[in-house]
Design a protein around this motif. Structure first.
Motif, mmCIF file in Angstrom:
data_model
loop_
_atom_site.group_PDB
_atom_site.id
_atom_site.type_symbol
_atom_site.label_atom_id
_atom_site.label_comp_id
_atom_site.label_asym_id
_atom_site.label_seq_id
_atom_site.Cartn_x
_atom_site.Cartn_y
_atom_site.Cartn_z
ATOM 1 N N ASP A 174 -7.863 -3.684 -4.760
ATOM 2 C CA ASP A 174 -7.897 -2.221 -4.716
ATOM 3 C C ASP A 174 -6.600 -1.621 -5.237
ATOM 4 O O ASP A 174 -6.609 -0.671 -6.026
ATOM 5 C CB ASP A 174 -8.110 -1.748 -3.272
ATOM 6 N N TYR A 175 -5.496 -2.193 -4.782
ATOM 7 C CA TYR A 175 -4.201 -1.656 -5.222
ATOM 8 C C TYR A 175 -4.050 -1.811 -6.738
ATOM 9 O O TYR A 175 -3.557 -0.911 -7.421
ATOM 10 C CB TYR A 175 -3.034 -2.362 -4.524
ATOM 11 N N VAL A 184 -8.039 -6.227 -0.533
ATOM 12 C CA VAL A 184 -7.190 -5.027 -0.554
ATOM 13 C C VAL A 184 -6.300 -5.009 -1.775
ATOM 14 O O VAL A 184 -6.091 -3.966 -2.406
ATOM 15 C CB VAL A 184 -6.307 -4.921 0.719
ATOM 16 N N LEU A 220 -12.583 -3.645 -13.601
ATOM 17 C CA LEU A 220 -11.523 -2.733 -13.153
ATOM 18 C C LEU A 220 -10.912 -1.980 -14.333
ATOM 19 O O LEU A 220 -10.342 -0.906 -14.186
ATOM 20 C CB LEU A 220 -10.403 -3.509 -12.455
ATOM 21 N N LYS A 256 0.836 -1.196 0.000
ATOM 22 C CA LYS A 256 0.000 0.000 0.000
ATOM 23 C C LYS A 256 0.875 1.252 0.000
ATOM 24 O O LYS A 256 0.670 2.183 -0.778
ATOM 25 C CB LYS A 256 -0.896 -0.016 1.232
ATOM 26 N N SER A 315 -6.345 -1.922 -8.903
ATOM 27 C CA SER A 315 -7.206 -0.948 -9.555
ATOM 28 C C SER A 315 -6.538 0.424 -9.585
ATOM 29 O O SER A 315 -6.578 1.123 -10.602
ATOM 30 C CB SER A 315 -8.530 -0.911 -8.807
ATOM 31 N N THR A 316 -5.927 0.799 -8.464
ATOM 32 C CA THR A 316 -5.241 2.093 -8.434
ATOM 33 C C THR A 316 -4.095 2.119 -9.427
ATOM 34 O O THR A 316 -3.925 3.078 -10.187
ATOM 35 C CB THR A 316 -4.653 2.345 -7.028
#
Lengths: 545, 796
Positions: free
Chosen positions: B203-204, B200, B234, B169, B206-207
């Motif tokens: 999510d990363y 999680v 995504l 992260k 996707s970022t």
């Protein structure tokens, strides 16, 4: 389709393991098992061997580089070319780090660097950083490593390279940061290989030049270069066209596409392949038109079934009187060593590094010369040996292992109008007596029939199958060569040569300039060198008989 | 200052070489190499001492040894060497790992390499190092930070998964793209370490997919593939950005991204519809789908999703990549996603891969052949690339020959004759396998391009007298196939083959020819060479080999069966009594009786048995129907597909699965998803980065795209152009020599070919089918009606 490289094994020429590296989970078999299944596959091995006996089924990718066997087993779907390209990159990077040629002792002596490199090049099986320049930013080459070992004990001073260097990662992936050279120089080597197939009638049926641009840059800072190349005639005017060019990532494709012939790039530091291309030398092929246009710089004619027993063949090499490649008789010293180097070089695919620098190159673009003309004559498998060989010039060698004859001309013999012959009688292995005289007669007619077809292109059908053989038969009656004799004649002849100072495609470098960039002073005038080499080898020119 | 440490190094080296020499006494093959190499061997104790030294140099030295050590338990190398060899070096774990906090980068790196290899075996001890590594995540140096996250995620100790996830992260938001890339690559490792971290991690991913740096995208896409390849959603907001970044990212990233985009396109865009405007000219020479398309694009209107078009338009620059895998990946995009007009773009770049090393060549060729199976015309202008060179290994020349035959029907006349000459040349080689392949290839050329089959036959005929048995046998098989495909066209060929019987000595060849003559014994209502051939063969029956004798016998039976059918069909009532009479003076029964009598006393029991069977079968008119069924059944038309067709059909271009073929299994191969239906296609709005109405989405029309290969059109059957003369000549089968026959046939053929030309104007495609059905009709007329039902019977 995940696309992961799982492991790498390198074996030496005796098939002993010299390196293993796992990027992902445990391998499905031991290195010994992999190399055994590799060897058990008969000789020209496919680049990917399917091992169904392992669990899970494994794909064994393999390449051979400089007598080293690189194996990479993969257990799940992956793009085959991804793995192969990656293996080639590893070989190239190792060679770049430890200097060519890559030999086992260089790997064994630098395991730590190899391990670091492999870790950088592939993270968890996913190919990451494969640019030699990018790697130099993070993995120290052996020379600096040695220096480092010597200096570690010193208080960290100006000579501590690894604290300073790697922290700055270059913003250009292919060029390392902070390049400094005392003498700035750049070299461009254009290397062309002629691929040509010549019909028995002596007319080329396919002729293609493949070219590679090798660039060596030793320029400080970040230079922006512009290379202009010129093809003999403009596009559309029937001149040559560079087909299917591929470029190093540094080349700005938009510039090339807008203005073909203009390569604009920020080069990596060191040696790299800038571009490669091909040129079709017979763009408007048609068998009906006369044999005009391109011909190889040396012409080869063959005569089969000569002599009283029809067991003799003759190969004639002729250097055209108007040949532009031998205006000056070259000094003798230039030849033989170069020959050895080219002969030693493996499959034509690898970039012959010896062309980059050094070597006795007497040819220049104003005065191109041809060297190392040699002919290889593959013999049919049942030919035991050749007798009564007569060579009008040069020496020859009967390679019994690969069953071919290698005839080399001395460089001094390469003069305009030179014409040389090689004659030999074949001796067939005993126990290979098949076919009686009658059959032989008919086969003889076959052969000549085929020739006819080739000559007139066969666009009009030969009158009829029944009429011609009858005539031919009569013609052959005088001297009927046996079927055996025909079957023991060579089918093709392979020609090798090297021309220094000229490109067969006629390509020329117009200019090579630094047009921008930073970190390089205006006053610096780098040394520029351009070299042209054309060659044929490894069977790239095939003359059918 | 410089010289002194150097001296100590050399001294140390001398020592270690000595150690190596003593160790090599017990060693296997490595001993000699070690002495030559500058590798420094040392005892475990010595290595420990090095590793515990206060001097960086010693530690580094020791570490180099540890890292190398693997694989060779006998010789103790430096640790670095041992590791690369596969020797278990875990015994140094504590000694190595305590150096993890070293400020010297080189030491750190080697410790990390060691950790990655052995952490699994010493989970507790590795945990001690985690803290230090975690600290390194905040180092000023981006290289140190990137290395830390890479190592941390690589330590296979599940307990730390949360820490790793946190580390990712932090790094995913790092200033340096170099670190972000490392973070992206760490995601799959973390996922494998502990799958529960998936939410999680997604999510990363996707970022990172939205990262602006070309440096990061490739790694982010690779992470997507490893962690959540089903989460197409995504990708939506980044799709257009990814397409535009395609050219900038590095080659490995391009590969991953091209894979992603291919799947994405299949799942989100409906299949591209090709609507061909029915603007056929009245004289339209329906040469198939391609000629339409190449002659004028205005004939083909495609409604293509603008987003898909964006992808297709971003690809061409990649075709100039030096990475062969990238070129092939673009070919995959075009083959599986684009309408066929895009494909010619990839032809030259794919062929440029033939300049590459042999291993890459063979894979490229396999894919080229695969693409050529569906779109042969794409490679037709480049046919000379496929000429076989004398040094090509088998896997290359086989593919090249296949490619030559595939492009053959689409090549120009000159190239066609070049290809045939080439194949003929290969057929004369010494390599038996190549001979076989070349002859088969000629056969495929003939079947794919019936107009040229005469030439192919001519080529094959040249070889039937060759002393090479393999060649002759292959040739005759192929000749038989060609003739069977269009029997009506090849009447003359059969006559010529029969003529070849005068000279052919090979018994298998003779047998094949005689069988073929037998197959043609019924044409033109018996007015053909068969009976004459039989007459000539009967003279030397005794001297034939067994195989040939069997076929002569069969030929006699076939001719006689045809004769019976004719005479009984026409004169059923009148000859009913005549048939009973033993003395039939027509030459055919005489010949049949002569041959069967000879056969009855042959040495071979097989021949004797058959002779009896045929005689009893044909002796009574009652069984003549049965005889017709057995002897004169129409044979199924053979069709030889291209060798790659069956093995690779339906697989994805550029995959390993395609290389090994359909019959083998490789884990992880998923064929491309089917095109999404138009109803399920996602709206282009989801791909808008900012919510706004693009209005660019266009409903596509539902018109079937024509099949890539020209669909065979069955044209209405027109009556066969029969030479009236030949029919009128009646049944005087025996009065002529073969040469006379041949001349006559030639005349006929000329007339025929004229007629053919007329037909060609109507539609070249259909002509072959016409002849087929015309032959069927003939069969029906000639033979008994029951023949139709007997098609399934084997050739007698």
């Amino acid at each position: 389709m995940a696309g992961a490289v799982e492991a790498l094994y390198i074996f030496d020429s005796q098939n002993s393991p010299i390196l293993q590296h796992n990027w992902r989970h445990r391998p499905t078999a031991s290195p010994q098992e992999y190399i055994t299944s590799y060897i058990s596959h008969p000789a020209p091995r496919p680049p990917l061997i399917y091992l169904s006996q392992l669990s899970p089924p494994t794909l064994l990718f393999n390449i051979v580089h400089n007598n080293l066997t690189f194996l990479s087993p993969v257990t799940s779907e992956v793009e085959p070319l991804l793995v192969l390209e990656f293996l080639h990159r590893i070989a190239d990077v190792l060679e770049d780090y430890f200097g060519p040629p890559l030999i086992p002792s260089k790997i064994e002596g630098n395991y730590d660097i190899v391990a670091e490199l492999l870790g950088e090049m592939c993270d968890d099986g996913l190919p990451a950083n494969t640019e030699p320049n990018g790697l130099r930013d993070v993995v120290l080459p052996p020379s600096i490593m040695k220096k480092l070992l010597a200096n570690v004990t010193l208080p960290s001073g100006s000579l501590d390279p690894f604290r300073a260097a790697p922290s700055t990662i270059s913003t250009i992936p292919w060029r390392r940061a902070n390049v400094k050279h005392n003498s700035n120089e750049m070299y461009l080597d254009l290397l062309e290989t002629l691929h040509c197939t010549i019909a028995p009638s002596g007319r080329p049926i396919a002729s293609r030049v493949t070219g590679t641009m090798l660039f060596t840059s030793r320029i400080s800072g970040i230079p922006d270069m512009l290379l202009s190349i010129r093809t003999p005639t403009a596009r559309g005017g029937g001149g040559v066209v560079l087909e299917a060019p591929v470029f190093h990532p540094c080349v700005r494709l938009s510039k090339w596409n807008a203005q073909p012939g203009q390569l604009s790039f920020v080069p990596p530091d060191g040696k790299f392949v800038l571009a490669s291309y091909e040129v079709d030398m017979l763009p408007n092929f048609s068998p009906s038109t006369a044999s005009q246009g391109f011909n190889p710089p040396v012409s080869v004619m063959t005569k089969l079934l000569q002599g009283t027993n029809s067991n003799e063949f003759e190969v004639r090499l002729t250097i055209p009187g108007s040949s532009p490649y031998c205006t000056v008789i070259p000094s003798q010293s230039a030849g033989s060593s170069a020959f050895a180097r080219i002969a030693a070089q493996g499959a034509g695919a690898t970039i012959p590094s010896q062309f980059l620098h050094g070597g006795p190159s007497t040819g220049s673009s104003s005065n191109p010369i041809m060297e190392d003309v040699s002919v290889r004559i593959p013999l049919p498998p049942h030919v035991r040996t050749v007798l009564n060989t007569r060579v009008s010039k040069g020496d020859f060698l009967h390679d019994t292992e690969r069953n071919h004859i290698h005839w080399r001309l001395p460089n001094t013999a390469i003069v305009p109008g030179g014409s040389y012959t090689f004659k030999a009688e074949v001796v067939v292995k005993s126990g290979h007596e098949d076919g009686d005289d009658e059959e032989g007669k008919r086969s003889g007619k076959l052969l000549s029939n085929y020739d006819n077809n080739y000559n007139d292109g066969s666009s009009k059908a030969p009158s009829s199958g029944t009429a011609t053989p009858a005539k031919e038969k009569e013609k052959d009656k005088k001297q009927p060569p046996s079927a055996q004799a025909i079957a023991s004649m060579p089918r093709s002849v392979l020609l090798d040569f090297t021309i220094r100072g000229a490109l067969l495609s006629g390509l020329k470098v117009d200019s090579l300039n630094i047009v921008g960039g930073k970190g390089i002073a205006e006053s610096v005038k780098p040394y520029k060198g351009v070299k042209y080499i054309s060659r044929a080898g490894d069977g790239s020119i095939e003359i059918r008989c | 200052m410089l010289t002194r440490p150097m001296l100590t190094i050399y001294a140390a080296r001398d020592l270690t070489i000595e150690a190596a020499t003593s160790a090599s006494g017990s060693g296997r093959t490595y001993g000699t190499k070690l002495i030559n190499s500058p590798a420094k061997a040392a005892s475990p104790k010595e290595i420990r001492r090095f590793l515990s030294s206060r001097h960086d140099r010693d530690i580094l030295d020791g570490l180099r040894r540890v890292v190398s050590l693997l694989d060779q338990p006998i010789i103790i190398l430096t640790v670095a060497q041992m590791m690369s060899r596969g020797v278990d070096c875990s015994e140094y774990f504590a000694d190595v790992v305590k150096n993890v906090a070293s400020p010297t980068l080189e030491i750190k790196k080697l410790v990390y390499i060691y950790l990655l290899t052995y952490a699994e075996s010493e989970p507790d001890l590795s945990l001690l190092s985690i803290n230090t590594i975690q600290k390194a995540l905040t180092d000023q140096n981006q290289v140190v930070r990137a290395m830390a996250i890479r190592v941390m995620s690589g330590i296979k100790v599940p307990v730390i998964s949360q820490i790793v996830a946190l580390g990712i992260k932090r790094c995913a938001a790092d200033m340096s793209p170099y670190v972000r890339k490392a973070a992206a690559l760490a995601i799959p490792k973390c996922y494998r370490l502990d799958p529960s971290t998936l939410p999680v991690l997604v999510d990363y991913v996707s970022t990172l997919l939205g990262d602006k740096s070309y440096y990061v995208i490739g790694a982010a896409v690779m992470a997507w593939w490893e962690v959540c390849p089903d989460r197409i959603d995504l990708v939506h907001p980044h799709y257009r950005g990814l397409c535009k970044l395609l050219i900038d990212i590095d080659e490995w990233g391009q590969l991953a991204l091209l894979r992603l985009l291919t799947v994405y396109a299949r799942k989100n865009f409906p299949k591209v519809r090709t609507k061909s405007v029915k603007k056929r000219k009245t004289t339209s020479g329906t040469k198939g789908f391609y000629s339409d398309e190449e002659s004028g694009d205005e004939n083909v209107v495609e409604s293509i999703d603008p987003d898909l078009k964006l992808l297709l338009d971003c690809c061409p620059p990649l075709l100039q990549s030096r990475n062969s895998a990238v070129i092939l990946a673009v070919a995959r995009v075009y083959y599986h996603l684009a309408p066929p007009i895009y494909l010619p773009k990839v032809a030259a770049p794919l062929l440029s891969l033939l300049r590459a090393p042999e291993d890459i060549q063979s894979i490229a060729l396999t894919n080229i052949v695969f693409i050529a199976l569906s779109y042969p015309s794409v490679f037709a202008p480049h046919a000379t690339h496929f000429l076989v060179s004398a040094i090509d290994p088998p896997q290359i020349w086989k593919l090249k020959i296949e490619a030559l035959t595939l492009v053959y029907p689409y090549a120009s006349k000159d190239i066609q004759s070049l290809i045939l000459n080439e194949l003929s040349y290969y057929a004369g080689g010494y390599d038996k396998e190549m001979v076989r392949e070349a002859v088969k290839a000629v056969g495929r050329c003939a079947q794919n391009n019936p107009e040229q089959s005469q030439r192919c036959l001519k080529l094959l005929m040249q070889h039937i007298n060759s002393p090479d048995q393999t060649l002759v046998a292959e040739c005759l098989t192929v000749i038989r196939h060609i003739i069977q495909q269009h029997p009506a066209r090849h009447k003359k060929t059969v006559v010529r083959l029969a003529k070849a019987l005068d000279t052919a000595t090979n018994s298998a060849a003779r047998a094949s020819i005689i069988w073929l003559v037998g197959e043609f014994s019924g044409v033109d209502n018996g007015d053909n060479v068969a009976a004459d051939v039989l007459r000539i063969l009967a003279k030397n029956f005794a001297d034939e080999a067994e195989g040939a004798k069997l076929q002569i016998l069969l030929l006699a039976a076939k001719i006689y069966a045809h004769y019976l059918n004719r005479t009984q069909g026409g004169l059923a009532d009148l000859t009913a009594s005549e048939d009973e009479s033993p003395e039939d003076t027509h030459p055919i029964p005489v010949l049949f009786n002569y041959i069967s009598r000879l056969a009855r006393y042959d040495v071979s029991y097989d021949i004797r048995d058959r002779a009896r069977m045929y005689m009893s079968l044909l002796s009574t008119p009652k069984s003549s129907q049965l005889a017709t069924l057995i002897l004169l059944a129409p044979k199924p038309v053979p069709f030889a597909p291209s060798p790659s067709a069956a093995v690779r059909e339906g697989l994805t271009v550029g995959s390993s699965a395609m290389m090994i073929g359909k019959d083998e299994f490789i884990r992880g191969y998923v064929s491309l998803p089917d095109w999404v239906s138009e109803a399920d296609a996602t709206s282009s709005k989801v791909r808008d980065p900012v919510v706004q109405d693009s209005g660019g989405y266009e409903e596509v029309r539902a018109v079937d795209r024509p099949k890539p290969q020209a669909a065979p059109v069955r044209a209405p059957v027109s009556a066969a152009p029969e030479s009236a003369a030949s029919v009128a000549k009646g049944k005087e089968a025996n009065g002529k020599t073969l040469d006379e026959w041949l001349e006559e046939e030639e005349e006929e053929e000329e007339e025929e070919s004229d007629e053919d030309d007329d037909k060609d104007e109507e539609g070249e495609e259909s002509s072959e089918y016409e002849t087929d059905s015309e032959e069927e009709e003939e069969e029906e007329e000639t033979d008994d009606d029951d023949v139709k039902e007997s098609t399934k019977m084997l050739p007698s």
